[in-house]
Design an enzyme around this catalytic site. Structure first.
Site, PDB file in Angstrom:
ATOM      1  N   LYS A  67       1.061  -1.209   0.020  1.00 30.46           N
ATOM      2  CA  LYS A  67      -0.149  -0.003  -0.107  1.00 30.46           C
ATOM      3  C   LYS A  67       0.878   1.173  -0.043  1.00 30.46           C
ATOM      4  CE  LYS A  67      -3.686  -2.132   3.091  1.00 30.46           C
ATOM      5  NZ  LYS A  67      -4.103  -2.063   4.052  1.00 30.46           N
ATOM      6  N   GLU A 134       7.635   2.166  -5.919  1.00 31.42           N
ATOM      7  CA  GLU A 134       7.788   1.768  -4.342  1.00 31.42           C
ATOM      8  C   GLU A 134       8.070   2.818  -3.747  1.00 31.42           C
ATOM      9  OE1 GLU A 134       7.857  -0.178  -2.145  1.00 31.42           O
ATOM     10  OE2 GLU A 134       8.733  -2.032  -2.366  1.00 31.42           O
ATOM     11  N   ILE A 136       9.776   2.862  -0.379  1.00 35.90           N
ATOM     12  CA  ILE A 136      10.850   2.871   0.488  1.00 35.90           C
ATOM     13  C   ILE A 136      11.677   1.802   0.162  1.00 35.90           C
ATOM     14  CG2 ILE A 136       9.862   2.284   2.556  1.00 35.90           C
ATOM     15  CD1 ILE A 136      12.094   3.930   3.932  1.00 35.90           C
ATOM     16  N   ILE A 137      13.253   1.641   0.078  1.00 31.86           N
ATOM     17  CA  ILE A 137      13.897   0.469  -0.151  1.00 31.86           C
ATOM     18  C   ILE A 137      14.654   0.350   1.224  1.00 31.86           C
ATOM     19  CG2 ILE A 137      15.791  -0.432  -1.273  1.00 31.86           C
ATOM     20  CD1 ILE A 137      14.371   0.789  -3.841  1.00 31.86           C
ATOM     21  N   THR A 139      15.979  -2.927   3.167  1.00 34.83           N
ATOM     22  CA  THR A 139      17.122  -4.136   2.923  1.00 34.83           C
ATOM     23  C   THR A 139      17.180  -4.308   1.546  1.00 34.83           C
ATOM     24  OG1 THR A 139      15.492  -5.908   3.005  1.00 34.83           O
ATOM     25  CG2 THR A 139      16.622  -5.327   5.124  1.00 34.83           C
ATOM     26  N   LYS A 141      15.073  -6.457  -0.069  1.00 36.85           N
ATOM     27  CA  LYS A 141      14.459  -7.795  -0.176  1.00 36.85           C
ATOM     28  C   LYS A 141      13.115  -7.592  -1.090  1.00 36.85           C
ATOM     29  CE  LYS A 141      16.388 -10.305   3.635  1.00 36.85           C
ATOM     30  NZ  LYS A 141      16.444 -10.577   5.247  1.00 36.85           N
ATOM     31  N   PHE A 187      13.079   5.015  11.506  1.00 40.96           N
ATOM     32  CA  PHE A 187      11.794   4.541  10.966  1.00 40.96           C
ATOM     33  C   PHE A 187      10.783   5.492  10.718  1.00 40.96           C
ATOM     34  CE2 PHE A 187       7.422   2.322  10.770  1.00 40.96           C
ATOM     35  CZ  PHE A 187       8.153   1.230   9.912  1.00 40.96           C
ATOM     36  N   ASP A 194       3.687   3.495   6.502  1.00 43.15           N
ATOM     37  CA  ASP A 194       2.867   3.090   7.773  1.00 43.15           C
ATOM     38  C   ASP A 194       3.752   2.450   8.680  1.00 43.15           C
ATOM     39  OD1 ASP A 194       3.211   0.465   6.472  1.00 43.15           O
ATOM     40  OD2 ASP A 194       1.772  -0.150   7.872  1.00 43.15           O
TER      41      ASP A 194
HETATM   42  P1  IMP Z   1      12.795  -4.020   2.340  1.00 44.95           P
HETATM   43  O1  IMP Z   1      12.314  -5.120   1.814  1.00 44.95           O
HETATM   44  O2  IMP Z   1      13.627  -4.120   3.624  1.00 44.95           O
HETATM   45  O3  IMP Z   1      13.504  -3.198   1.495  1.00 44.95           O
HETATM   46  O4  IMP Z   1      11.641  -3.132   2.964  1.00 44.95           O
HETATM   47  C1  IMP Z   1      10.690  -2.578   1.843  1.00 44.95           C
HETATM   48  C2  IMP Z   1       9.454  -2.444   2.675  1.00 44.95           C
HETATM   49  O5  IMP Z   1       9.416  -2.180   4.032  1.00 44.95           O
HETATM   50  C3  IMP Z   1       8.762  -1.248   1.948  1.00 44.95           C
HETATM   51  O6  IMP Z   1       7.965  -1.229   1.075  1.00 44.95           O
HETATM   52  C4  IMP Z   1       7.684  -0.720   3.439  1.00 44.95           C
HETATM   53  O7  IMP Z   1       6.670  -1.377   3.347  1.00 44.95           O
HETATM   54  C5  IMP Z   1       8.621  -1.396   4.583  1.00 44.95           C
HETATM   55  N1  IMP Z   1       9.468  -0.262   5.232  1.00 44.95           N
HETATM   56  C6  IMP Z   1      10.648  -0.315   5.411  1.00 44.95           C
HETATM   57  N2  IMP Z   1      11.237   0.597   6.088  1.00 44.95           N
HETATM   58  C7  IMP Z   1      10.160   1.442   6.488  1.00 44.95           C
HETATM   59  C8  IMP Z   1      10.081   2.630   7.033  1.00 44.95           C
HETATM   60  O8  IMP Z   1      10.886   3.276   7.983  1.00 44.95           O
HETATM   61  N3  IMP Z   1       8.705   2.999   7.312  1.00 44.95           N
HETATM   62  C9  IMP Z   1       7.680   2.438   6.702  1.00 44.95           C
HETATM   63  N4  IMP Z   1       7.805   1.249   6.132  1.00 44.95           N
HETATM   64  C10 IMP Z   1       8.953   0.826   5.904  1.00 44.95           C
END
Ligand code: IMP
Length: 218
Positions: A67, A134, A136-137, A139, A141, A187, A194
């Protein structure tokens, strides 16, 4: 050519909650505003110009990652539509679709990425110029998992725009093709990002404080 993301420095407390318009029901849960909504919108306008130039003579199929990607998707499509209707500029056909991905519980990634989509939807991506949208990136993953799934269905091209990228040590090194801001390892919530489904309706991107993390824990 894509511009480099705007770097939000570590310990950046430039914008206090008191100085900007923040809903009263959220104020006590936020330590500061990291990126005001005006700056977010301006940056997306600039990214839209770059995308518009890069995709001349092509059509774009935007795939919004729900979302969190909803707001950047809405602002990006609006900017692209405006560019399309400008006199003298070559216009680009734009289509779109939505895909849902989730991996986070509280402020931690669960390690496994859940993607909800159906086979028919994925098959329709064949031979299209896909731009994944997207929020936010972190990690990396989620985006890598999504790219793998989509690649299997033979798009003509596959690129990624992310509003934010977090500077963390345990990233998998993924770098989006278009990116709004590079942010410190905090965060953040707001602008559709969210914390356990709360704060999506906050307009600025803000740093969640300890009270916020504890009060809305899953
Ligand atoms: P990744 O797979 O670790 O890159 O995380 C990506 C997803 O994690 C994003 O699409 C968000 O839904 C969530 N996410 C990561 N960091 C945050 C943050 O600081 N605030 C809110 N959502 C986050």
């Amino acid at each position: 050519m894509a511009s480099k993301p705007i770097i939000i420095p570590d310990n950046n407390n430039n914008y206090s909650i008191e100085q900007l318009s923040v809903p009263t029901h959220y104020r006590e849960y936020l330590s500061n505003v990291m990126i005001p909504r005006g700056l977010i919108k301006d940056r997306i306008e600039k990214l839209a110009q770059e995308i518009h130039e890069d995709y001349q003579d092509k059509s774009i199929h935007l795939v919004c990652v729900l979302k969190g990607g909803e707001k950047i998707f809405a602002d990006l499509t609006n900017s692209l539509h405006t560019l399309n209707s400008r006199y003298g500029q070559k216009s680009i056909p734009i289509t779109h679709d939505f895909i849902k991905a989730s991996s986070y519980i509280n402020t931690q990634t669960s390690g496994s990425v859940n993607v909800s989509t159906d086979h028919k939807q994925l098959e329709s991506l064949k031979d299209k110029h896909i731009l994944l949208v997207e929020d936010i990136i972190d990690t990396g993953k989620t985006i890598v998992a999504l790219k793998e799934i989509i690649s299997k269905h033979n798009p003509k091209s596959l690129k990624v725009i992310s509003l934010l990228i977090k500077r963390i040590n345990h990233s998998n090194g993924f770098v989006p093709d278009y990116c709004g801001f590079s942010i410190p390892n905090e965060f953040v919530v707001g602008y559709c990002l969210d914390y356990n489904e709360h704060f999506r309706d906050l307009q600025h991107i803000c740093v969640l404080n300890t009270l916020g993390k504890n009060s809305f824990k899953a």
